[in-house]
Design a protein around this motif. Structure first.
Motif, PDB file in Angstrom:
ATOM      1  N   LEU A   1       1.205  -0.831  -0.001  1.00 43.60           N
ATOM      2  CA  LEU A   1      -0.363   0.242  -0.163  1.00 43.60           C
ATOM      3  C   LEU A   1       1.169   1.065  -0.242  1.00 43.60           C
ATOM      4  O   LEU A   1       0.682   2.290  -0.821  1.00 43.60           O
ATOM      5  CB  LEU A   1      -0.815  -0.353   1.362  1.00 43.60           C
ATOM      6  N   VAL A   2       2.116   0.789   0.836  1.00 44.61           N
ATOM      7  CA  VAL A   2       3.149   2.358   0.563  1.00 44.61           C
ATOM      8  C   VAL A   2       3.293   2.977  -0.605  1.00 44.61           C
ATOM      9  O   VAL A   2       3.256   3.416  -1.602  1.00 44.61           O
ATOM     10  CB  VAL A   2       3.918   2.015   1.877  1.00 44.61           C
TER      11      VAL A   2
ATOM     12  N   GLN B   1       1.286   7.226  -6.684  1.00 46.62           N
ATOM     13  CA  GLN B   1      -0.039   8.398  -6.873  1.00 46.62           C
ATOM     14  C   GLN B   1      -0.062   9.799  -6.273  1.00 46.62           C
ATOM     15  O   GLN B   1      -0.936   9.970  -6.605  1.00 46.62           O
ATOM     16  CB  GLN B   1      -1.147   7.334  -6.557  1.00 46.62           C
ATOM     17  N   ASP B   2       1.475   9.619  -5.853  1.00 44.22           N
ATOM     18  CA  ASP B   2       1.563  11.064  -5.301  1.00 44.22           C
ATOM     19  C   ASP B   2       0.655  10.913  -3.880  1.00 44.22           C
ATOM     20  O   ASP B   2       0.764  12.831  -3.720  1.00 44.22           O
ATOM     21  CB  ASP B   2       1.417  12.380  -5.973  1.00 44.22           C
TER      22      ASP B   2
ATOM     23  N   ALA C   1       0.357   7.495   1.766  1.00 38.24           N
ATOM     24  CA  ALA C   1       1.695   6.286   2.443  1.00 38.24           C
ATOM     25  C   ALA C   1       2.668   6.402   3.367  1.00 38.24           C
ATOM     26  O   ALA C   1       2.374   5.499   4.177  1.00 38.24           O
ATOM     27  CB  ALA C   1       2.294   6.589   1.046  1.00 38.24           C
ATOM     28  N   PHE C   2       2.420   7.472   4.339  1.00 36.34           N
ATOM     29  CA  PHE C   2       3.422   7.971   6.243  1.00 36.34           C
ATOM     30  C   PHE C   2       2.556   7.385   6.010  1.00 36.34           C
ATOM     31  O   PHE C   2       2.912   6.298   7.325  1.00 36.34           O
ATOM     32  CB  PHE C   2       3.707   9.062   5.848  1.00 36.34           C
TER      33      PHE C   2
ATOM     34  N   ASP D   1     -11.169   5.110   6.124  1.00 37.10           N
ATOM     35  CA  ASP D   1     -10.724   6.030   5.856  1.00 37.10           C
ATOM     36  C   ASP D   1      -9.787   5.764   7.463  1.00 37.10           C
ATOM     37  O   ASP D   1     -10.203   5.734   8.176  1.00 37.10           O
ATOM     38  CB  ASP D   1     -12.231   6.791   7.138  1.00 37.10           C
ATOM     39  N   LEU D   2      -8.922   6.400   6.472  1.00 37.95           N
ATOM     40  CA  LEU D   2      -6.904   6.824   7.815  1.00 37.95           C
ATOM     41  C   LEU D   2      -7.667   7.602   8.740  1.00 37.95           C
ATOM     42  O   LEU D   2      -7.046   7.448   9.764  1.00 37.95           O
ATOM     43  CB  LEU D   2      -6.102   7.374   6.599  1.00 37.95           C
ATOM     44  N   THR D   3      -7.522   9.182   8.754  1.00 37.28           N
ATOM     45  CA  THR D   3      -8.574   9.737   9.490  1.00 37.28           C
ATOM     46  C   THR D   3      -9.289   9.203  10.664  1.00 37.28           C
ATOM     47  O   THR D   3      -8.370   8.985  12.016  1.00 37.28           O
ATOM     48  CB  THR D   3      -9.144  11.003   9.687  1.00 37.28           C
TER      49      THR D   3
END
Length: 218
Positions: A18-19, A25-26, A31-32, A95-97
């Motif tokens: 995934l990173v 895809q910028d 990624a972090f 949802d990462l957040t």
């Protein structure tokens, strides 16, 4: 973790993929974030290393009660945050957040558990990964086969293979139970690992303070 947000918590290979995909895809923030989740697994393993592995190397009593106590605290946080709806609706796409805290905490707990058992059993047993165990099982089967053919004693290898098969079946059984329970009661399903970690912590807490008690494996 997978049922809650469609991500395997302990799949370090998947996070590395995934990173790379997000960097291509910028999407550097994403990624972090994916990169740091496995770091929590490493931190959990390091904590366990200090409490278990280093003490075993120094011929000191391993602090299983602290390791399992920390595991219980982490699972408790996930459980109570989940039922308080801090991770959003159960089963929705990542949802990462919203889901990052849950992924990180579960990775931390998994790292601690895996390292605790790995240290106790001299890297023979691992609890959160099956790739190594299935590899060992294949090697064990070849040893059993050629041992029988050459009339060599295979009792130890037979027991080891049974143990590995047991771990694989237990892992699958746990996934079945989780699938049934979590789909129906969502975050309340964390009550199962919450209860199991509490029992383990209380057991090893009592064993640690029991006069004359000797143990080196969980």
């Amino acid at each position: 973790g997978f049922l809650a947000c469609k991500r395997f918590v302990t799949h370090v290979t998947g996070f590395a993929t995934l990173v790379g995909a997000e960097i291509s895809q910028d999407h550097l923030i994403e990624a972090f974030s994916y990169f740091t989740v496995p770091l929590f697994f490493i931190i959990g393993a390091m904590l366990s290393g200090v409490l278990i592995d280093l003490r075993l190397l120094e011929n000191k009593k391993p602090l299983y009660h602290i390791s399992f106590g920390l595991l219980f605290i982490i699972i408790s946080i996930v459980f109570f945050m989940g039922i308080a709806n801090q991770f959003g609706p159960f089963g929705e796409s990542l949802d990462l957040t919203r889901d990052y805290p849950m992924l990180s905490l579960l990775a931390l707990a998994s790292g601690m558990l895996n390292a605790t058992v790995t240290s106790a059993y001299g890297a023979v047993v691992r609890t959160t990964h099956l790739t190594g165990i299935t590899t060992d099982l294949g090697i064990g089967f070849s040893r059993l086969l050629f041992g029988f053919l050459k009339s060599r004693p295979v009792g130890h290898e037979f027991k080891a293979s049974l143990m590995r098969l047991g771990i694989i079946m237990a892992f699958i059984s746990g996934s079945v139970v989780a699938g049934v329970v979590f789909i129906r009661i969502h975050y309340w399903g964390f009550l199962i690992p919450f209860s199991m970690s509490l029992i383990l912590w209380l057991y090893y807490l009592g064993l640690f303070y029991k006069k004359g008690a000797q143990f080196d494996k969980p």
